[in-house]
Scaffold this active site. Structure first.
Site, PDB file in Angstrom:
ATOM      1  N   SER A  59      -3.473   7.305  -0.479  1.00 35.34           N
ATOM      2  CA  SER A  59      -4.628   6.975  -1.316  1.00 35.34           C
ATOM      3  C   SER A  59      -5.533   8.208  -1.433  1.00 35.34           C
ATOM      4  O   SER A  59      -5.049   9.285  -1.791  1.00 35.34           O
ATOM      5  CB  SER A  59      -5.363   5.772  -0.712  1.00 35.34           C
ATOM      6  N   ASP A  92       1.640  -2.238  -5.784  1.00 33.08           N
ATOM      7  CA  ASP A  92       0.376  -1.486  -5.851  1.00 33.08           C
ATOM      8  C   ASP A  92      -0.132  -1.465  -7.291  1.00 33.08           C
ATOM      9  O   ASP A  92       0.413  -0.764  -8.146  1.00 33.08           O
ATOM     10  CB  ASP A  92       0.604  -0.059  -5.330  1.00 33.08           C
ATOM     11  N   HIS A  98      -1.695  -2.197  -2.685  1.00 33.92           N
ATOM     12  CA  HIS A  98      -2.038  -0.807  -2.346  1.00 33.92           C
ATOM     13  C   HIS A  98      -2.167  -0.590  -0.838  1.00 33.92           C
ATOM     14  O   HIS A  98      -1.706   0.413  -0.306  1.00 33.92           O
ATOM     15  CB  HIS A  98      -3.340  -0.441  -3.064  1.00 33.92           C
TER      16      HIS A  98
HETATM   17  N1  LIG Z   1      -8.211   0.177   2.501  1.00 37.53           N
HETATM   18  C1  LIG Z   1      -8.507   1.557   2.331  1.00 37.53           C
HETATM   19  C2  LIG Z   1      -8.827   1.906   0.906  1.00 37.53           C
HETATM   20  C3  LIG Z   1      -7.655   2.022   0.057  1.00 37.53           C
HETATM   21  O1  LIG Z   1      -7.044   3.248   0.216  1.00 37.53           O
HETATM   22  C4  LIG Z   1      -9.733   1.969   3.073  1.00 37.53           C
HETATM   23  O2  LIG Z   1     -10.573   1.118   3.326  1.00 37.53           O
HETATM   24  O3  LIG Z   1      -9.859   3.147   3.370  1.00 37.53           O
END
Ligand SMILES: N[C@@H](CCO)C(=O)O
Ligand SMILES: CC(=O)SCCNC(=O)CCNC(=O)[C@H](O)C(C)(C)COP(=O)(O)OP(=O)(O)OC[C@H]1O[C@@H](n2cnc3c(N)ncnc32)[C@H](O)[C@@H]1OP(=O)(O)O
Length: 342
Positions: free
Chosen positions: A135, A289, A318
């Site tokens: 991400s 995703d 995701h």
């Molecule tokens: N769930 C992740 C965000 C998505 O990449 C976070 O809270 O960092």
């Protein structure tokens, strides 16, 4: 693991103009650097995580895991703009003692990379065996591998992209609007915007999970309910959970950072930028995703020279990159076994 603090030796000049006068980066390490100095794994964290990768990625990092500190020297540094120790919107200015809050400058992914590059130099890590991130962490890892192609031997990108999409920016703006609608955000106090952040996380969850995941975990066992649905309680709970550990100013700052991500900016476009990567690269996509869809992963793999592409079949959406440890381990084993043959 103890948290270490590193102050950059000079002000950080920001891509969008301006500077951070005395930026600090906090980081943690696991394991020992070997004599050949060739066992470095650098992990880049996602939006709301921190330097304690063994805590938030326990299925991959730790004794008996794929990246076992008995074998690897693992580094994870908190990004600028965050609220977990590196310089961010709540950090008091050295001169005035006052934090920037809403006035915190725009940091691009390139600025985040510049700070961690200074840390890499400070640590004397000429080569990094594996650079890995998902991400926003994948955006940072990719940008770094484009900037410093000679440093990284292997690059692993999960659920990330070359340029943040219009869809992703729109989701982020919807979350920021929730924060801006919270009048306490304007007050510039450490707890400002907490209610807005709670709503923002609830919005974000819709992009991190999937229709199937909600159906599987949040469907009512009875058909008699007219209100007080399980799925609604889940949204509130997740909002509360983030608001208890994160702050709205960092959330606004880092979502803007994510929006700025574009490896092709000033480099003749995405394909030309990706063509600079020299690391052996594994790109991992997640079938469900909806935020960083597999088409974005396939684009990365198509343009990064020699990149391999693997797709995880996951119901998690995701956030599968944080949860599908067994599948990720399987892909890493295959990827690294090929690496060693060469
Ligand atoms: N769930 C992740 C965000 C998505 O990449 C976070 O809270 O960092
Ligand atoms: C100090 C720190 O925490 S450091 C930072 C840690 N976080 C990070 O690093 C960011 C990355 N991590 C994440 O985004 C998340 O932790 C993930 C994606 C890995 C996992 O998300 P989770 O919230 O644990 O999983 P999931 O979506 O299944 O939700 C489970 C939680 O919702 C609760 N829950 C589930 N259904 C409901 C419901 N209907 N109503 C209320 N609560 C519910 C569960 O009881 C559980 O609560 P818990 O977290 O207190 O144990």
């Amino acid at each position: 693991m103890p948290t270490h603090q590193f102050q950059l030796p000079q002000p950080l000049l920001l891509e969008n103009g301006g500077q951070l006068a005395q930026p600090e980066v906090v980081y943690q390490t696991w394991g020992e650097l070997n004599a050949a100095r060739d066992n470095v794994v650098w992990v880049c964290h996602a939006l709301t995580a921190n330097a304690d990768v063994a805590d938030w990625w326990p299925g991959l990092i730790g004794p008996g895991r794929y990246f076992d500190p008995a074998d690897w020297f693992i580094v994870c540094a908190n990004v600028l703009g965050s609220c977990y120790g590196s310089t961010g919107p709540l950090t008091p200015d050295a001169g005035t003692g006052r934090a920037a809050y809403q006035e915190f400058p725009l940091l691009t992914i390139r600025d985040l990379v510049a700070a961690h590059e200074a840390l890499r130099e400070e640590l004397g890590l000429a080569r990094v065996h594996t650079l890995i991130g998902g991400s926003l962490g994948g955006q940072q890892a990719l940008e770094w591998a484009v900037q410093q192609p000679e440093v990284f031997e292997n690059l692993v990108l999960l659920a990330s992209n070359a340029r943040h999409s219009a869809w992703g920016i729109a989701f982020n703006e919807a979350q920021r609007l929730a924060i801006f609608a919270d009048v306490t955000y304007q007050q510039n106090t450490p707890a400002g915007g907490a209610a807005g952040l709670r709503a923002a996380r609830a919005v974000a969850l819709l992009s991190y999970r999937s229709y199937q995941a909600y159906g599987r975990t949040q469907t009512e066992p009875t058909d008699a309910l007219l209100t007080d649905f399980r799925a609604a309680a889940y949204q509130r709970y997740q909002g509360d959970k983030l608001a208890a550990r994160f702050d709205a100013y960092s959330y606004v700052a880092l979502t803007r950072t994510m929006d700025s991500h574009h490896v092709g900016r000033g480099r003749g476009g995405v394909a030309a930028a990706l063509g600079r990567v020299r690391a052996r690269t594994l790109v991992i996509g997640i079938t469900s995703d909806g935020l960083f869809p597999v088409a974005e992963q396939q684009l990365l793999a198509r343009h990064i020279p020699g990149a391999m592409y693997a797709e995880m079949d996951s119901p998690y959406g995701h956030d599968g990159f944080l949860l599908e440890d067994a599948q990720i381990t399987h892909f890493l084993e295959r990827f690294h076994s090929l690496t060693y043959v060469h």
